[in-house]
Enzyme design. Structure first.
Site, PDB file in Angstrom:
ATOM      1  CG  ASP B  22      -1.986   1.119   1.224  1.00  0.00           C
ATOM      2  OD1 ASP B  22      -2.300   1.337  -0.147  1.00  0.00           O
ATOM      3  OD2 ASP B  22      -2.642   1.278   2.204  1.00  0.00           O
ATOM      4  CG  HIS B 213      -5.750   0.000   5.834  1.00  0.00           C
ATOM      5  ND1 HIS B 213      -4.768  -1.000   5.429  1.00  0.00           N
ATOM      6  CD2 HIS B 213      -5.583   1.022   5.033  1.00  0.00           C
ATOM      7  CE1 HIS B 213      -4.188  -0.332   4.442  1.00  0.00           C
ATOM      8  NE2 HIS B 213      -4.709   0.901   4.021  1.00  0.00           N
ATOM      9  CB  CYS B 246      -3.986  10.615  -0.043  1.00  0.00           C
ATOM     10  SG  CYS B 246      -5.983  10.340  -0.094  1.00  0.00           S
TER      11      CYS B 246
END
Lengths: 308, 308
Positions: B22, B213, B246
């Site tokens: 991630d 998460h 992000c």
């Protein structure tokens, strides 16, 4: 009714902006007097009800705030906002009164070693000096705020006993301070510790007279604020942009960022009266003057949204 | 006995390192295969019990992880560590099985729009694909982990109903997943919301089968973890350095930094089995490869201490 494991949060919280003092005093960059004044005027428009604008310490110790009187005299005073300044002793008080601040903030440490390094006096020898400052400030019609630093740990002594925090806090309340700000000076507090310390302090002191002052050095400032609110605390110090750094860890984060605190409170439906867009504008302004990316999380999101 | 307003925290927490997947998938820099392997080997020495090492999605979509098979085959496998990889479909599963990962992670969104943008299918049309992947992975002796993204809000739809989260979560558990990771994909969750959502979910799902998460986009990740622990959650995903960013706010912070989470847990006396110095070493290593200052708070303190 709250279920097992459910936390309880207040309806309203007061954010006290300390960026112009605690933020700037730990920054290497010198921000010009005109920029400080423009920035504080901008902060006055955010809805903040308390702004600590400068420190009347000897400019030899904190050159970044050598223009304390010019700043205090140069800003616009908005009705309903308390403009506060840090004062270490009687000489500082005279300058602060001459500049007509609304509130005087006195400070000392719960750690004997830190107090000595910071003020060059023992804790016991600091009391009479602050008592004199507090009494004269009160006589002059000013409110007085107290800071206790290293409440959750000292860079020299390590853990600090809650008894010592109580001793210093009681002495400050005896001097007539209206509010006591408990400082995590080096940003090492954790939520379990905060809960434990507050559990003891709140048996002696009114939660409405306590403020918590967290640095985000280790990233846990908002978690510490969360548990503080659960324990009944409703006043928190913060600096826009997360200004400030840590004198004991160069490059580290500073005060919890006002806009990060505000984001969390707003999202939780907790009222502060502070406008998030105006607060971000004030953070962007000072970031531009400081000339480096400040540690605030929301400032990065805001900046990105502008670019993207 | 806990008093009024006191929180309750677990004795042990599991941190699952998701940085190699991630974290890297949201970074612009391409980290070489050799560096990825060296880094994952370093992470294996920290005491982490679960590491998500890569993603077997089509390299066209995530070029940063195009070397999934080489990474999975190149790393040293330490006994007792689960090496997991993200798998979107049957083709990905075949590659993952061929590379012999220990665990397969499947993912979908609780938001119809986000699921469509991310997977190019409706939520209902995603179920049979993931069911097939899960069943084949289980048949091959692998454990299966599920991710639900946008649990606390969607960049397209805004708030997401808990009912939709429940519908997707139940479908994933019905497929045989052993653990479900609830993702705050865009980092907008707040502690009150986390408490409210978990209050509902924990009436249906076992806390031991849920992981949280959080992204630290808005700074509230550790506060959200704190309230999650108070509600009974003991497994959290994190990335060393706070890697990841992000996709919807370029420049913003990524996953909660593993070392920031570890600092808070260690300070609270919560056991994780992870070595903080080794974790910081792994964060420094990947920061050097990424070539920019990562958002982790403790990484800055650590770096400063080295210099000062």
């Amino acid at each position: 009714m709250l279920g097992v494991g459910e936390m309880n949060w207040p309806a309203n919280v007061t954010i006290k902006e300390v960026g112009p003092r605690d933020g700037l005093q730990n920054e290497k960059a010198f921000v010009s007097t005109d920029d400080k004044i423009a920035w504080i005027n901008q902060l006055s428009g955010t809805g903040m009800k308390s702004i600590e604008i400068t420190s009347f310490v000897n400019p030899k110790w904190i050159p970044a705030l050598a223009d304390a009187a010019e700043v205090a005299k140069g800003i616009e005073r908005m009705p309903g906002i308390i403009y506060s300044a840090l004062v270490p002793n009687r000489q500082g008080l005279e300058r602060a009164l001459e500049a007509d601040v609304d509130e005087v903030a006195v400070f000392m440490s719960a750690s004997e070693t830190h107090n000595h390094k910071n003020i060059n006096k023992s804790i016991s020898a600091t009391f009479p000096i602050l008592r004199e400052v507090a009494q004269e400030a009160l006589s002059a019609g000013k409110s007085v705020r107290g800071y206790v630093s290293t409440v959750f740990g000292c860079p020299y002594e390590g853990p600090i006993s809650v008894d010592e925090v109580i001793r210093v806090s009681e002495a400050l309340f005896d001097m007539g301070i209206g509010e006591l700000s408990l400082g995590d000076t080096i940003g090492i507090a954790n939520p379990k510790q905060v809960q434990g310390v507050l559990d003891i302090l709140l048996k002696r002191f009114d939660a409405r007279k306590l403020a918590l002052h967290f640095h985000d050095t280790r990233g846990a400032a908002l978690a510490n604020i969360l548990v503080s609110m659960d324990m009944g605390i409703t006043t928190f110090d913060a600096s826009v942009g997360g200004l400030g750094g840590c004198p004991y860890a160069p490059g580290a984060s500073g005060n919890v960022a006002s806009e990060d605190l505000l984001y969390m409170l707003d999202a939780m439906g907790i009222q502060t009266g502070v406008n998030p867009e105006k607060l971000l504008d004030a953070a962007r302004f000072i970031q531009g003057k400081i000339g480096r990316a400040l540690p605030s999380r929301n400032l990065k999101v805001g900046s990105s949204n502008e670019n993207g």
